[in-house]
Scaffold this motif. Structure first.
Motif, PDB file in Angstrom:
ATOM      1  N   VAL A   1       0.840  -1.208   0.000  1.00  0.00           N
ATOM      2  CA  VAL A   1       0.000   0.000   0.000  1.00  0.00           C
ATOM      3  C   VAL A   1       0.871   1.252   0.000  1.00  0.00           C
ATOM      4  O   VAL A   1       0.594   2.224  -0.714  1.00  0.00           O
ATOM      5  N   ALA A   2       1.944   1.244   0.793  1.00  0.00           N
ATOM      6  CA  ALA A   2       2.843   2.401   0.843  1.00  0.00           C
ATOM      7  C   ALA A   2       3.489   2.660  -0.511  1.00  0.00           C
ATOM      8  O   ALA A   2       3.609   3.811  -0.957  1.00  0.00           O
ATOM      9  N   ALA A   3       3.887   1.595  -1.181  1.00  0.00           N
ATOM     10  CA  ALA A   3       4.520   1.735  -2.498  1.00  0.00           C
ATOM     11  C   ALA A   3       3.530   2.289  -3.520  1.00  0.00           C
ATOM     12  O   ALA A   3       3.852   3.194  -4.300  1.00  0.00           O
ATOM     13  N   LEU A   4       2.313   1.763  -3.508  1.00  0.00           N
ATOM     14  CA  LEU A   4       1.296   2.226  -4.459  1.00  0.00           C
ATOM     15  C   LEU A   4       0.860   3.653  -4.151  1.00  0.00           C
ATOM     16  O   LEU A   4       0.587   4.433  -5.060  1.00  0.00           O
ATOM     17  N   SER A   5       0.816   4.001  -2.880  1.00  0.00           N
ATOM     18  CA  SER A   5       0.475   5.381  -2.501  1.00  0.00           C
ATOM     19  C   SER A   5       1.542   6.339  -2.993  1.00  0.00           C
ATOM     20  O   SER A   5       1.250   7.440  -3.460  1.00  0.00           O
ATOM     21  N   ALA A   6       2.814   5.896  -2.919  1.00  0.00           N
ATOM     22  CA  ALA A   6       3.917   6.727  -3.402  1.00  0.00           C
ATOM     23  C   ALA A   6       3.844   6.923  -4.908  1.00  0.00           C
ATOM     24  O   ALA A   6       4.340   7.919  -5.440  1.00  0.00           O
ATOM     25  N   LEU A   7       3.189   5.992  -5.590  1.00  0.00           N
ATOM     26  CA  LEU A   7       3.022   6.104  -7.041  1.00  0.00           C
ATOM     27  C   LEU A   7       1.790   6.929  -7.416  1.00  0.00           C
ATOM     28  O   LEU A   7       1.501   7.141  -8.582  1.00  0.00           O
ATOM     29  N   GLY A   8       1.047   7.384  -6.384  1.00  0.00           N
ATOM     30  CA  GLY A   8      -0.067   8.295  -6.653  1.00  0.00           C
ATOM     31  C   GLY A   8      -1.461   7.716  -6.492  1.00  0.00           C
ATOM     32  O   GLY A   8      -2.446   8.392  -6.765  1.00  0.00           O
ATOM     33  N   PHE A   9      -1.566   6.471  -6.022  1.00  0.00           N
ATOM     34  CA  PHE A   9      -2.886   5.878  -5.839  1.00  0.00           C
ATOM     35  C   PHE A   9      -3.443   6.229  -4.458  1.00  0.00           C
ATOM     36  O   PHE A   9      -2.701   6.223  -3.470  1.00  0.00           O
ATOM     37  N   PRO A  10      -4.743   6.525  -4.346  1.00  0.00           N
ATOM     38  CA  PRO A  10      -5.344   6.851  -3.046  1.00  0.00           C
ATOM     39  C   PRO A  10      -5.308   5.639  -2.110  1.00  0.00           C
ATOM     40  O   PRO A  10      -5.563   4.509  -2.551  1.00  0.00           O
TER      41      PRO A  10
END
Length: 200
Positions: free
Chosen positions: A160-169
């Motif tokens: 989740v942290a990685a995907l959030s860093a890529l711009g996903f809510p």
């Protein structure tokens, strides 16, 4: 211009690496392919691309091989494709998978990456199909075997942290990641992120 940075891997996440070389810690944005290659290593060598951004200064992108960097440079050379989008493409596909998509003119698969619409997918195919050569798109990128993380909560949090860093809510991202972990309990964080990139 920096060609590569070789040193101690001080920090490593699926989206960035901090490499200490000569007493200086360099922050490098990386793809999942490079993350997989670096996992478990205390030292590493990353080939570098420096991107000057008007709003945030210079950003350093790190790659496990020259081939991956060359692919990244080809991608950002396509109109409308920036460094962040190119990194997401290299996280969603291996170089071989990307080569197959482009050679087969598979715009549908390319569109599965966030930020890639029909026009962008078409431009990537048109502009890069004739530039593919065996040495660049073959097996030049180092391979690595990911080690599954033992604790599901840690697995979910890291993905989740990685995907959030890529711009996903965070909220919908967490839901998607949880569904993947529940359906595939032994999945690695790399596998989870790749699947999530195609579902979000």
């Amino acid at each position: 211009m920096i060609e590569y940075i070789k040193g101690t891997i001080d920090e490593l996440t699926p989206t960035q690496a901090i490499v200490e070389a000569g007493g200086v810690g360099y922050q490098l944005f990386i793809s999942l392919n490079t993350y997989s290659f670096l996992q478990g290593r205390k030292e590493g060598k990353l080939f570098v691309h420096e991107a000057v951004r008007q709003d945030q200064g210079t950003a350093l992108y790190g790659f496990a091989s020259k081939q991956e960097r060359d692919i990244f440079l080809l991608l950002i050379g396509v109109s409308g494709i920036g460094g962040q989008t190119a990194r997401m493409i290299l996280s969603a596909f291996t170089p071989a998978e990307l080569a197959t998509c482009i050679s087969n003119e598979d715009a549908r698969t390319l569109k599965s990456v966030k930020g890639i619409g029909p026009k962008a997918a078409g431009r990537i195919i048109v502009e890069l199909k004739d530039k593919m050569v065996q040495g660049l798109w073959g097996d030049g990128t180092p391979s690595a075997t990911s080690t599954p993380l033992g604790v599901n909560k840690e697995l979910v949090d890291e993905a989740v942290a990685a995907l959030s860093a890529l711009g996903f809510p965070p909220a919908p991202t967490h839901k998607v990641v949880m569904s993947i972990v529940q359906s595939t309990p032994d999945a690695t964080v790399e596998t989870i992120i790749k699947q999530a990139l195609k579902m979000l």
